[in-house]
Design a protein around this motif. Sequence first.
Motif, mmCIF file in Angstrom:
data_model
loop_
_atom_site.group_PDB
_atom_site.id
_atom_site.type_symbol
_atom_site.label_atom_id
_atom_site.label_comp_id
_atom_site.label_asym_id
_atom_site.label_seq_id
_atom_site.Cartn_x
_atom_site.Cartn_y
_atom_site.Cartn_z
ATOM 1 N N LEU A 158 53.063 12.466 37.056
ATOM 2 C CA LEU A 158 52.876 13.762 37.697
ATOM 3 C C LEU A 158 51.479 14.275 37.372
ATOM 4 N N ASP A 159 50.795 14.853 38.359
ATOM 5 C CA ASP A 159 49.454 15.393 38.110
ATOM 6 C C ASP A 159 49.516 16.467 37.028
ATOM 7 N N PHE A 160 50.346 17.482 37.245
ATOM 8 C CA PHE A 160 50.499 18.580 36.290
ATOM 9 C C PHE A 160 51.976 18.936 36.205
ATOM 10 N N ALA A 161 52.507 18.994 35.004
ATOM 11 C CA ALA A 161 53.928 19.265 34.833
ATOM 12 C C ALA A 161 54.134 20.395 33.832
ATOM 13 N N CYS A 162 54.991 21.319 34.215
ATOM 14 C CA CYS A 162 55.500 22.312 33.282
ATOM 15 C C CYS A 162 56.936 21.890 33.009
ATOM 16 N N VAL A 163 57.132 21.228 31.896
ATOM 17 C CA VAL A 163 58.407 20.577 31.604
ATOM 18 C C VAL A 163 59.560 21.563 31.440
ATOM 19 N N PRO A 164 59.401 22.683 30.710
ATOM 20 C CA PRO A 164 60.556 23.569 30.510
ATOM 21 C C PRO A 164 61.177 24.100 31.804
ATOM 22 N N ILE A 165 60.358 24.311 32.840
ATOM 23 C CA ILE A 165 60.912 24.807 34.104
ATOM 24 C C ILE A 165 60.914 23.731 35.189
ATOM 25 N N LYS A 166 60.544 22.514 34.811
ATOM 26 C CA LYS A 166 60.536 21.355 35.707
ATOM 27 C C LYS A 166 59.745 21.627 36.989
ATOM 28 N N LEU A 167 58.483 21.997 36.809
ATOM 29 C CA LEU A 167 57.582 22.226 37.926
ATOM 30 C C LEU A 167 56.495 21.161 37.923
ATOM 31 N N ASP A 168 56.359 20.465 39.034
ATOM 32 C CA ASP A 168 55.337 19.437 39.227
ATOM 33 C C ASP A 168 54.350 19.950 40.259
ATOM 34 N N HIS A 170 66.556 15.266 40.168
ATOM 35 C CA HIS A 170 66.621 15.497 38.727
ATOM 36 C C HIS A 170 66.196 16.920 38.356
ATOM 37 N N GLY A 171 66.168 17.809 39.355
ATOM 38 C CA GLY A 171 65.928 19.217 39.095
ATOM 39 C C GLY A 171 64.486 19.684 39.135
ATOM 40 N N TRP A 172 63.564 18.805 39.531
ATOM 41 C CA TRP A 172 62.147 19.178 39.575
ATOM 42 C C TRP A 172 61.833 19.912 40.872
ATOM 43 N N THR A 173 60.929 20.879 40.778
ATOM 44 C CA THR A 173 60.329 21.533 41.932
ATOM 45 C C THR A 173 58.927 20.964 42.081
ATOM 46 N N ILE A 174 58.559 20.574 43.293
ATOM 47 C CA ILE A 174 57.254 19.963 43.526
ATOM 48 C C ILE A 174 56.426 20.872 44.430
ATOM 49 N N LEU A 175 55.225 21.189 43.982
ATOM 50 C CA LEU A 175 54.241 21.882 44.816
ATOM 51 C C LEU A 175 53.128 20.898 45.111
ATOM 52 N N ARG A 176 52.792 20.747 46.387
ATOM 53 C CA ARG A 176 51.696 19.861 46.785
ATOM 54 C C ARG A 176 50.617 20.691 47.461
ATOM 55 N N PHE A 177 49.405 20.484 47.012
ATOM 56 C CA PHE A 177 48.260 21.161 47.607
ATOM 57 C C PHE A 177 47.252 20.114 48.031
ATOM 58 N N TRP A 178 46.672 20.302 49.202
ATOM 59 C CA TRP A 178 45.569 19.456 49.622
ATOM 60 C C TRP A 178 44.369 19.766 48.740
ATOM 61 N N SER A 179 43.590 18.771 48.455
ATOM 62 C CA SER A 179 42.375 18.965 47.661
ATOM 63 C C SER A 179 41.493 20.041 48.284
ATOM 64 N N TRP A 180 41.402 20.053 49.604
ATOM 65 C CA TRP A 180 40.597 21.042 50.304
ATOM 66 C C TRP A 180 41.032 22.458 49.939
ATOM 67 N N ASP A 181 42.361 22.682 49.880
ATOM 68 C CA ASP A 181 42.884 24.012 49.549
ATOM 69 C C ASP A 181 42.506 24.447 48.138
ATOM 70 N N VAL A 182 42.494 23.503 47.214
ATOM 71 C CA VAL A 182 42.132 23.825 45.827
ATOM 72 C C VAL A 182 40.726 24.408 45.774
ATOM 73 N N PHE A 183 39.840 23.902 46.603
ATOM 74 C CA PHE A 183 38.453 24.373 46.605
ATOM 75 C C PHE A 183 38.209 25.565 47.528
ATOM 76 N N HIS A 184 38.928 25.632 48.648
ATOM 77 C CA HIS A 184 38.591 26.624 49.671
ATOM 78 C C HIS A 184 39.631 27.720 49.870
ATOM 79 N N GLN A 185 40.803 27.531 49.319
ATOM 80 C CA GLN A 185 41.864 28.542 49.426
ATOM 81 C C GLN A 185 42.477 28.746 48.051
ATOM 82 N N ASP A 186 41.622 28.852 47.050
ATOM 83 C CA ASP A 186 42.087 28.873 45.661
ATOM 84 C C ASP A 186 43.029 30.032 45.367
ATOM 85 N N GLN A 187 42.817 31.190 45.971
ATOM 86 C CA GLN A 187 43.715 32.316 45.699
ATOM 87 C C GLN A 187 45.112 32.050 46.242
#
Length: 102
Positions: free
Chosen positions: A32-42, A66-83
């Motif tokens: 997983l790129d980034f995981a918050c294990v206690p709340i199972k957020l990927d 297995h109870g994980w929530t997945i958020l996917r962001f395009w790389s473009w959004d990380v740079f141009h829609q950061d808020q």
Amino acid sequence: MNHAEVRLWWDLRGNQFGVKFRRQHVACGYLLDFACVPIKLDIETDGSHHEDSPFDRNRDRLLQGHGWTILRFWSWDVFHQDQMVIDTISGTIERLQRKPEF
């Protein structure tokens, strides 16, 4: 980490959302790129090669089973829609923290 992952890590590190994230955490046999294990957020940052990927769909289905929530962001959004990215992450964390445990 790619450039988008580095950029997003600056926002996620140091408990800035009130929860701790791990970089490149293994869950259910997947990295997983980034995981918050206690709340199972990927949180995943994806380039165009992930568009409509059967691998990602199968991976997400298994993790969600297995109870994980997945958020996917395009790389473009990380740079141009950061808020928007930050607001989505923050809202998801709040929702998951309110979720009752059974």
